[in-house]
Design an enzyme around this catalytic site. Structure first.
Site, PDB file in Angstrom:
ATOM      1  N   GLU A  62       0.689  -8.225   4.110  1.00 45.52           N
ATOM      2  CA  GLU A  62      -0.109  -9.397   3.720  1.00 45.52           C
ATOM      3  C   GLU A  62       0.431 -10.686   4.325  1.00 45.52           C
ATOM      4  OE1 GLU A  62       0.100  -8.562  -0.360  1.00 45.52           O
ATOM      5  OE2 GLU A  62      -1.939  -7.786  -0.468  1.00 45.52           O
ATOM      6  N   GLN A 102      -5.933   3.619  -5.638  1.00 48.13           N
ATOM      7  CA  GLN A 102      -4.515   3.870  -5.416  1.00 48.13           C
ATOM      8  C   GLN A 102      -3.936   4.757  -6.513  1.00 48.13           C
ATOM      9  OE1 GLN A 102      -1.439   0.662  -5.877  1.00 48.13           O
ATOM     10  NE2 GLN A 102      -1.366   0.825  -3.661  1.00 48.13           N
TER      11      GLN A 102
END
Lengths: 317, 386
Positions: free
Chosen positions: B246, B128
């Site tokens: 999530e 990332q």
């Protein structure tokens, strides 16, 4: 798994909130405080009619037939609204004391070494078995009058909760059938009251922080204040999960954890709420002190932090 | 309020448990923390095993190659794999939990077909590239520039705190494509190949002594325009879409692990006599309440996400959880140090390195201070300010 309120539970909570807002809103709450009337018998009966005490009695016995989760929701609302009186004890023995289920009797609770709340107004007395005798019968019932005659009033720090000091040992009365879980269930319902108070003081702090301006801006726009409020919500929400789960499982260790976290949330949130209110928070006129004083008192009732922590430590081994 | 698992959920758990019991004994030995190629091989081999057994991308939507599991099934998966001592998601983290879901939600059919299957199979690793030296908590201040040159962007700038950069094949990169636009509206999301010319990775050593993340320098790196996911200058929104993905499960495994650590601490304290200290004992008791409640809060958040359906839920419940969890986990290792006594200075003793690593929990993925702002502004509705 569906660990969220059911539609019925939401409706129950909304109904109780509405009832208490109508019957014990802020004006009446403050009037009751000024009058120092203690238990309002008319209100007590109304609570009885609404099922506050008979909630968990079987329908065949005139009860509502609901369980601990629903009772937790009810007592959470009681904690929010600062409703006074020995609600938990009266609820716990509603099946054993004549009139208690309908709100016609007031039942106080005696836990050795602790002052007795509302003894002066009580019709009956629940004598809790010592906390360190977990396998003993949970408690016995006694007539309140002879105990009261031998007791002395305490100048109570919580203006809503008259206290009596009982120095002479109190003999056990008639044993209560199936009373082994009295202390646990009392602790759970007290935790639910603490949760309601913790959520309420969070709302009060947020409301004040959004309205009160200093330095040309609402004080809630300053991180120093904002972070206090965020911390309050976190405490209340963790306590909520703990209390609701303990109500579902009725597991003694889980109840101990719920009481510990809810005590913490109620006391610390009331403290932070007081801080957010500044000078106003230190006045009699503000409701903050009423929440804090009650939260302090409840922390010492049914299950103390020391006892809860020892139970939770024992669970690790 | 129901904490009981449905029959279907129990069957799912039983099948998973049986599979874990069958395959885990055959796993190779865990690589050393500083053996990055070894770690990549270990983590991707595990991902391949999950793929072959039908557990890869459990919580991904079916049309993205996932299994479309409910949040509760995902919770059970994370709980059981942690209990069984299975490998953690490791180097597959960004691919499975950030870049992959972003591509699944916002990518074209072509982009999904190119990038998602290798993530699920464990063939490709993502990292990332979001934070920059001057853009940490204030991510929208990022300055890495991407300038159009025909069908490519030319990217220059630097990124920091990039985990797994040394072994990643791809980087999900946030770049500024319109410096004149308001900060949040001039950002784009790009998939950058890590072996492209102009990419330099410099590992950063953490206070725990290992190199868990890296700095990344980008010097006129050419990225095809076709590697942009979402519209140009819409990268901020594209990135935020993933944050609710999530669905309350982000820390399931870690809460399970903390509860196991706590029990092990108590056992150790009994052995070395420190259990007789009521102050320590009560401290451990309080931590037990804390982690039990965090487990219940996880179940609460997951149930909420499950009710919300595939639309997902705002990540605000996650902020409440993370604030308390990150603090509690640091407290856990403080208690561990007390149990260890003088041995708490010995890096070879269990929990000593964990204590050091835990110092990042109140910083990574949004500092506690930023989380409090989120809670205060988005949940409590307090006015924005400083």
């Amino acid at each position: 798994m569906d660990f969220q309120l059911s539609d019925d539970q939401r409706a129950l909570r909304a109904g109780v909130r509405e009832l208490l807002a109508g019957r014990f809103g802020r004006d009446r709450m403050r009037a009751a405080l000024d009058a120092a009337t203690g238990v309002d018998r008319a209100l007590w009966r109304e609570l009885g009619e609404a099922g506050f005490f008979a909630l968990r009695l079987p329908e065949a016995e005139g009860g509502v037939g609901l369980g601990l989760p629903e009772a937790a929701l009810l007592f959470e609302e009681a904690g929010r609204s600062l409703l006074p009186g020995p609600l938990i004890a009266t609820h716990l023995v509603a099946g054993s004391v004549k009139g208690a289920a309908r709100g016609e009797a007031v039942v106080a609770v005696l836990d050795a070494g602790q002052p007795v709340a509302h003894l002066g107004e009580a019709d009956a007395l629940l004598v809790l078995a010592p906390a360190n005798a977990p396998r003993a019968p949970g408690g016995t019932l006694r007539d309140a009058a002879p105990v009261r005659d031998a007791a002395g009033p305490v100048r109570s720090a919580d203006p809503f909760t008259p206290l009596w000091r009982v120095t002479d040992p109190v003999e056990a009365g008639e044993p209560l059938p199936g009373a082994g879980r009295l202390r646990e269930e009392g602790a759970l319902l007290a935790a639910a009251e603490q949760l309601g108070s913790a959520a309420r003081t969070t709302e009060m702090a947020v409301q004040h922080a959004g309205a009160r301006e200093q330095f040309g801006a609402p004080i809630g726009s300053f991180q120093a204040v904002k972070h206090l409020c965020a911390g309050m919500l976190v405490r209340a929400e963790l306590a909520r999960s703990a209390v609701y789960a303990a109500a579902v499982t009725a597991d003694p260790v889980e109840i101990a954890g719920a009481k510990l976290l809810a005590d913490d949330a109620a006391v610390r949130n009331a403290r932070d709420c007081l801080q957010v209110h500044g000078g106003m928070g230190f006045t009699w006129e503000s409701d903050v002190h009423l929440h804090l004083k009650r939260a302090w008192l409840r922390s010492g009732q049914w299950l103390t932090a020391a006892a809860a922590e020892e139970m939770l430590a024992g669970d690790l081994c | 309020m129901d904490l009981a698992y449905t029959e279907e959920e129990q069957e799912f758990r039983a099948r998973l448990r049986a599979w874990l019991a069958a395959v885990l004994p055959g796993l190779p030995a865990k690589p050393r923390p500083d053996d990055w190629p070894g770690r990549r091989a270990y983590d991707t081999a595990w991902q391949r095993m999950l793929y072959d057994a039908g557990y890869a991308g459990l919580h991904w939507p079916v049309d993205a190659g996932g299994r479309g599991a409910t949040p509760t099934q995902h919770l059970i998966f994370l709980e059981e794999t942690e209990r069984a001592g299975a490998p953690y998601v490791g180097a597959n983290f960004v691919g499975l939990l950030h870049a992959g879901p972003t591509i699944a939600a916002e990518g074209t059919a072509e982009q999904r077909a190119r990038w998602l299957p290798p993530v699920l199979r464990g063939d490709e690793i993502w990292c990332q590239g979001f934070s920059e030296p001057e853009a940490g908590s204030d991510l929208a201040a990022l300055r890495t520039r991407a300038v159009r040159d025909g069908d490519h962007y030319v990217v220059s700038g630097s990124k920091i705190w990039t985990s797994h950069a040394e072994v990643a094949d791809w980087c999900e990169l946030l770049v500024r494509t319109d410096p004149a636009a308001p900060r949040h509206r001039g950002i784009s999301w790009l998939a950058m190949e890590m072996d492209a010319p102009g990419v330099t990775v410099r590992p950063l050593r953490t206070l725990a002594g290992s190199t868990e993340f890296a700095e990344m320098f980008l010097d006129e790196v050419r990225v095809p325009v076709s590697h942009r996911v979402g519209a140009e200058n819409d990268g901020w929104r594209v990135t935020m879409v993933t944050l609710s993905f999530e669905r309350g499960t982000a820390f399931v495994g870690e809460v399970v692990a903390c509860r196991r650590t706590l029990a092990a601490l108590a056992a150790d304290a009994r052995r070395n006599g420190r259990w007789d200290d009521p102050v320590l004992r009560r401290r451990l008791g309080r931590l037990n309440a804390e982690f039990r409640a965090l487990w219940r809060l996880t179940q609460w958040n997951v149930s909420e996400a499950q009710r919300a359906g595939s639309g997902g839920v705002p990540g605000t419940g996650g902020s409440v959880f993370k604030l308390r969890y990150s603090h509690a986990r640091q407290e856990l290792y403080e208690a561990a140090a007390e149990v260890l006594g003088a041995d708490s200075a010995d890096l070879d003793r269990e929990w000593v390195l964990d204590r050091l690593s835990s110092l990042s929990y109140t910083i990574a993925a949004g500092t506690s201070q930023i989380q409090r702002n989120i809670v205060a502004e988005r949940i409590l509705g307090l006015p924005k300010g400083r």
